[in-house]
Design an enzyme around this catalytic site. Structure first.
Site, PDB file in Angstrom:
ATOM      1  N   HIS A   4       0.711  -0.675  -0.208  1.00 49.65           N
ATOM      2  CA  HIS A   4      -0.173   0.368   0.068  1.00 49.65           C
ATOM      3  C   HIS A   4       0.614   1.177  -0.524  1.00 49.65           C
ATOM      4  CE1 HIS A   4       0.607  -1.171   4.345  1.00 49.65           C
ATOM      5  NE2 HIS A   4       1.048   0.144   4.139  1.00 49.65           N
TER       6      HIS A   4
ATOM      7  N   HIS B 201       0.276   5.279   1.116  1.00 50.38           N
ATOM      8  CA  HIS B 201       0.099   6.073   2.028  1.00 50.38           C
ATOM      9  C   HIS B 201      -0.261   7.861   1.281  1.00 50.38           C
ATOM     10  CE1 HIS B 201       0.642   4.036   6.341  1.00 50.38           C
ATOM     11  NE2 HIS B 201       1.316   3.544   5.269  1.00 50.38           N
TER      12      HIS B 201
HETATM   13  P1  5GP Z   1       1.939   0.178   7.424  1.00 51.53           P
HETATM   14  O1  5GP Z   1       1.722  -1.182   7.605  1.00 51.53           O
HETATM   15  O2  5GP Z   1       2.421   0.900   5.658  1.00 51.53           O
HETATM   16  O3  5GP Z   1       2.382   0.723   8.645  1.00 51.53           O
HETATM   17  O4  5GP Z   1       0.415   0.949   7.732  1.00 51.53           O
HETATM   18  C1  5GP Z   1      -0.585   0.363   7.712  1.00 51.53           C
HETATM   19  C2  5GP Z   1      -2.256   1.469   7.824  1.00 51.53           C
HETATM   20  O5  5GP Z   1      -2.850   0.513   7.885  1.00 51.53           O
HETATM   21  C3  5GP Z   1      -1.581   3.067   9.061  1.00 51.53           C
HETATM   22  O6  5GP Z   1      -1.968   3.599   8.868  1.00 51.53           O
HETATM   23  C4  5GP Z   1      -3.053   1.985  10.135  1.00 51.53           C
HETATM   24  O7  5GP Z   1      -3.514   3.219  10.312  1.00 51.53           O
HETATM   25  C5  5GP Z   1      -4.075   1.703   8.557  1.00 51.53           C
HETATM   26  N1  5GP Z   1      -4.550   0.484   9.447  1.00 51.53           N
HETATM   27  C6  5GP Z   1      -4.484  -0.309  10.072  1.00 51.53           C
HETATM   28  N2  5GP Z   1      -5.329  -1.471   9.563  1.00 51.53           N
HETATM   29  C7  5GP Z   1      -7.035  -0.389   8.929  1.00 51.53           C
HETATM   30  C8  5GP Z   1      -7.890  -1.230   9.246  1.00 51.53           C
HETATM   31  O8  5GP Z   1      -8.319  -2.150   9.220  1.00 51.53           O
HETATM   32  N3  5GP Z   1      -8.656  -0.430   8.447  1.00 51.53           N
HETATM   33  C9  5GP Z   1      -8.230   0.834   7.105  1.00 51.53           C
HETATM   34  N4  5GP Z   1      -8.857   1.660   6.461  1.00 51.53           N
HETATM   35  N5  5GP Z   1      -6.414   1.454   7.290  1.00 51.53           N
HETATM   36  C10 5GP Z   1      -6.261   0.771   8.874  1.00 51.53           C
END
Ligand code: 5GP
Length: 139
Positions: free
Chosen positions: A103, A105
């Protein structure tokens, strides 16, 4: 490289097993609001291809996916009335990754406004609904 695990939360969102505040979807990518936003309008863009991170994403799928990242980024900036954007992508725990489905951001930014810390606090659903609508209207 660690294998893709289809039980991750974004795979569940892709399969419709978990809800999200959707802003964009086609055959290549899905974009939705981050549930714990680090800036107002924080949006995630995920590919439909099951890739864990950037390094195991099939090279031929990367171009079409990045076109969607760019398209959604433009709508986030316009819809949120932002001065700029921060775009982030993390790989593996050591790189800051928490959810193991690729993903990007998209973080809208305003002059002299810092990103919020990652506190784990969930945003109010009505705020996510309103921001998703603003971004969808700018697509
Ligand atoms: P990363 O893996 O890049 O560190 O971040 C994962 C992102 O996913 C985080 O910013 C977190 O807030 C978001 N996130 C985690 N669980 C969920 C979820 O169930 N739904 C959504 N919409 N975002 C999520």
């Amino acid at each position: 490289m660690t294998a893709y695990d289809p039980s991750n939360i974004f795979a569940k969102i892709l399969r419709g097993e978990m809800p999200c505040h959707k802003v964009f979807e086609d055959d290549v990518a899905l974009a939705f609001m981050d549930i714990m936003p680090r800036s107002e309008g924080h949006t995630l863009v995920i590919p439909k291809v099951p890739a864990r991170g950037l390094l195991d994403m099939p090279a031929d799928a990367l171009g079409p996916y990045m076109q969607r990242v760019q398209k959604v980024a433009a709508a986030v900036k316009k819809g949120m009335g932002a001065d700029g954007l921060t775009i982030q992508q993390f790989n593996e725990t050591a790189g800051g990754q928490i959810v193991f489905h690729l993903h990007f951001h998209i973080l809208p930014r305003w002059e002299a406004t810092s990103l919020k810390p990652h506190t784990g606090a969930m945003e109010k659903p009505d705020v996510l609904v309103a921001n998703a609508a603003r971004i969808r209207a700018a697509l």
